[in-house]
Write a protein that holds these residues in place. Structure first.
Motif, PDB file in Angstrom:
ATOM      1  N   TYR A  13      -8.475  -5.267   1.312  1.00  0.00           N
ATOM      2  CA  TYR A  13      -7.889  -4.160   0.695  1.00  0.00           C
ATOM      3  C   TYR A  13      -7.690  -3.122   1.545  1.00  0.00           C
ATOM      4  O   TYR A  13      -6.913  -2.411   1.322  1.00  0.00           O
ATOM      5  N   LEU A  14      -8.534  -2.997   2.737  1.00  0.00           N
ATOM      6  CA  LEU A  14      -8.407  -1.984   3.686  1.00  0.00           C
ATOM      7  C   LEU A  14      -6.917  -2.184   4.575  1.00  0.00           C
ATOM      8  O   LEU A  14      -5.989  -1.230   4.465  1.00  0.00           O
ATOM      9  N   ILE A  15      -6.307  -3.532   4.592  1.00  0.00           N
ATOM     10  CA  ILE A  15      -5.098  -3.595   5.126  1.00  0.00           C
ATOM     11  C   ILE A  15      -4.032  -3.133   4.074  1.00  0.00           C
ATOM     12  O   ILE A  15      -2.918  -2.758   4.456  1.00  0.00           O
ATOM     13  N   ILE A  16      -4.131  -3.490   3.072  1.00  0.00           N
ATOM     14  CA  ILE A  16      -3.240  -3.250   1.793  1.00  0.00           C
ATOM     15  C   ILE A  16      -3.415  -1.600   1.742  1.00  0.00           C
ATOM     16  O   ILE A  16      -2.127  -0.949   1.603  1.00  0.00           O
ATOM     17  N   SER A  17      -4.338  -0.943   1.760  1.00  0.00           N
ATOM     18  CA  SER A  17      -4.418   0.397   1.692  1.00  0.00           C
ATOM     19  C   SER A  17      -3.680   1.034   2.949  1.00  0.00           C
ATOM     20  O   SER A  17      -2.941   2.042   2.952  1.00  0.00           O
ATOM     21  N   LEU A  18      -3.573   0.536   4.275  1.00  0.00           N
ATOM     22  CA  LEU A  18      -3.038   0.940   5.419  1.00  0.00           C
ATOM     23  C   LEU A  18      -1.610   0.782   5.440  1.00  0.00           C
ATOM     24  O   LEU A  18      -0.877   1.712   5.451  1.00  0.00           O
ATOM     25  N   LYS A  19      -1.032  -0.427   4.724  1.00  0.00           N
ATOM     26  CA  LYS A  19       0.325  -0.574   4.391  1.00  0.00           C
ATOM     27  C   LYS A  19       0.768   0.578   3.483  1.00  0.00           C
ATOM     28  O   LYS A  19       1.762   0.947   3.589  1.00  0.00           O
ATOM     29  N   ASP A  20      -0.021   0.590   2.342  1.00  0.00           N
ATOM     30  CA  ASP A  20       0.486   1.615   1.418  1.00  0.00           C
ATOM     31  C   ASP A  20       0.714   3.073   2.063  1.00  0.00           C
ATOM     32  O   ASP A  20       1.832   3.787   1.528  1.00  0.00           O
ATOM     33  N   TRP A  21      -0.300   3.491   2.680  1.00  0.00           N
ATOM     34  CA  TRP A  21      -0.302   4.914   3.463  1.00  0.00           C
ATOM     35  C   TRP A  21       0.763   4.703   4.211  1.00  0.00           C
ATOM     36  O   TRP A  21       1.608   5.845   4.437  1.00  0.00           O
ATOM     37  N   PHE A  22       1.020   3.879   5.039  1.00  0.00           N
ATOM     38  CA  PHE A  22       2.247   4.025   6.073  1.00  0.00           C
ATOM     39  C   PHE A  22       3.733   4.134   5.301  1.00  0.00           C
ATOM     40  O   PHE A  22       4.434   4.595   5.620  1.00  0.00           O
ATOM     41  N   GLU A  23       3.591   3.418   4.322  1.00  0.00           N
ATOM     42  CA  GLU A  23       4.996   3.188   3.638  1.00  0.00           C
ATOM     43  C   GLU A  23       5.321   4.473   2.703  1.00  0.00           C
ATOM     44  O   GLU A  23       6.205   5.026   2.748  1.00  0.00           O
ATOM     45  N   ARG A  24       4.197   5.282   2.435  1.00  0.00           N
ATOM     46  CA  ARG A  24       4.406   6.510   1.794  1.00  0.00           C
ATOM     47  C   ARG A  24       4.850   7.610   2.768  1.00  0.00           C
ATOM     48  O   ARG A  24       5.517   8.511   2.651  1.00  0.00           O
ATOM     49  N   ALA A  25       4.577   7.350   4.060  1.00  0.00           N
ATOM     50  CA  ALA A  25       4.754   8.268   5.092  1.00  0.00           C
ATOM     51  C   ALA A  25       6.238   7.643   5.665  1.00  0.00           C
ATOM     52  O   ALA A  25       6.840   7.854   6.889  1.00  0.00           O
ATOM     53  N   GLU A  26       6.954   6.586   5.005  1.00  0.00           N
ATOM     54  CA  GLU A  26       8.388   6.268   5.303  1.00  0.00           C
ATOM     55  C   GLU A  26       8.629   5.248   6.499  1.00  0.00           C
ATOM     56  O   GLU A  26       9.402   5.379   7.399  1.00  0.00           O
ATOM     57  N   TYR A  27       7.459   4.650   6.718  1.00  0.00           N
ATOM     58  CA  TYR A  27       7.419   3.580   7.769  1.00  0.00           C
ATOM     59  C   TYR A  27       7.462   2.299   6.988  1.00  0.00           C
ATOM     60  O   TYR A  27       7.165   1.967   5.983  1.00  0.00           O
ATOM     61  N   GLU A  28       8.410   1.470   7.966  1.00  0.00           N
ATOM     62  CA  GLU A  28       8.561   0.030   7.439  1.00  0.00           C
ATOM     63  C   GLU A  28       7.184  -0.516   7.999  1.00  0.00           C
ATOM     64  O   GLU A  28       6.766  -0.432   9.330  1.00  0.00           O
ATOM     65  N   VAL A  29       6.408  -1.612   7.275  1.00  0.00           N
ATOM     66  CA  VAL A  29       5.210  -1.997   7.647  1.00  0.00           C
ATOM     67  C   VAL A  29       5.426  -3.320   7.830  1.00  0.00           C
ATOM     68  O   VAL A  29       5.748  -4.138   6.698  1.00  0.00           O
ATOM     69  N   ILE A  30       4.917  -4.071   8.866  1.00  0.00           N
ATOM     70  CA  ILE A  30       5.147  -5.729   8.989  1.00  0.00           C
ATOM     71  C   ILE A  30       3.666  -6.020   9.468  1.00  0.00           C
ATOM     72  O   ILE A  30       2.840  -5.423  10.280  1.00  0.00           O
TER      73      ILE A  30
END
Length: 256
Positions: A13-30
């Motif tokens: 869940y923590l990784i999913i949450s990090l991904k979500d927050w980075f995407e909100r900041a307009e970053y592509e997440v890999i």
């Protein structure tokens, strides 16, 4: 769009949450495991590496060494999340000057993402001149990076051999070169640079403790763009580098 690669051995869940927050900041997440083949399959240039360190990742020493070398060669900032012991173990493999910030669990996801994106906005590589700093002293490398990274994209090489390897696939706007290094010294590095057609014209400025007349005259025949002493005040070193790039800009505008 800037990207961030989250390296983790788990999908939580923590990784999913990090991904979500980075995407909100307009970053592509890999996302990727700590695996050399998996990291090599990432086709686009990596902007940021975020390591989610756990007991399993600590065991992947070959992959961590690969990450260390890739980050150093491509000037990729590394951030790491883990407990105190895990972070300490990773720091023994990946040198301190490559890990920009560590976050000890438990973390606040929004604060971690805000801190990382804030760093990228301040020190990001976009539109910055690229400087390769070559010195066998880890302390000196960290100092120079600290002085210059706000204005320049700084890559570090702790040996002459590592510098030549970097130059084979990358073209910096300036090389800051120490003279006294084991195995391959600064003069030999400059001779190799000047002897290779692909990067013979890359500007080189010495930054060294060797200030005697004989040494200076010996390397001047290889036409470095400058010779700075480590004993100079950091502000003087920064100004000399700023002046060097300003002179290049002036000549370009004047069509010289």
């Amino acid at each position: 769009m800037q990207n961030v690669v989250i390296v983790s051995e788990i999908q939580s869940y923590l990784i999913i949450s990090l991904k979500d927050w980075f995407e909100r900041a307009e970053y592509e997440v890999i996302t990727s495991k700590a695996d050399i083949d998996a990291i090599n399959q990432i086709e686009e240039p990596i902007g940021i590496l975020l390591l989610y360190v756990d007991e399993k990742m600590v065991e992947e020493q070959q992959a961590l060494n690969y990450i260390k070398d890739k980050a150093a060669e491509e000037d990729i900032p590394i951030f790491a999340i883990g407990d105190a012991d895990e972070l300490g173990t990773v720091e023994k493999i990946i040198s301190k000057n490559l890990i920009r910030q560590k976050f000890q669990r438990p973390i606040n996801v929004s604060e971690v993402v805000t801190s990382i994106t804030g760093y990228e906005k301040k020190y990001g590589r976009q539109n910055k001149k690229k400087i390769l700093v070559v010195d066998d002293s880890g302390t000196m490398l960290r100092n120079v990076k600290g002085w210059l990274e706000e204005s320049y994209q700084v890559t570090l090489a702790n040996s002459g051999a590592m510098a030549i390897k970097y130059l084979a696939t990358n073209r910096p706007d300036l090389v800051l070169l120490d003279y006294e290094m084991p195995v391959v010294d600064g003069k030999q590095v400059l001779e190799m640079i000047r002897g290779e057609h692909e990067f013979a014209d890359i500007p080189v400025i010495f930054l060294t403790n060797k200030g005697d007349k004989e040494t200076i005259m010996d390397v001047m025949a290889l036409k470095p763009q400058g010779y700075l002493l480590k004993s100079m005040e950091p502000s003087q070193i920064i100004k000399s580098i700023d002046d060097f790039f300003e002179e290049i800009k002036r000549k370009e505008l004047a069509g010289i």
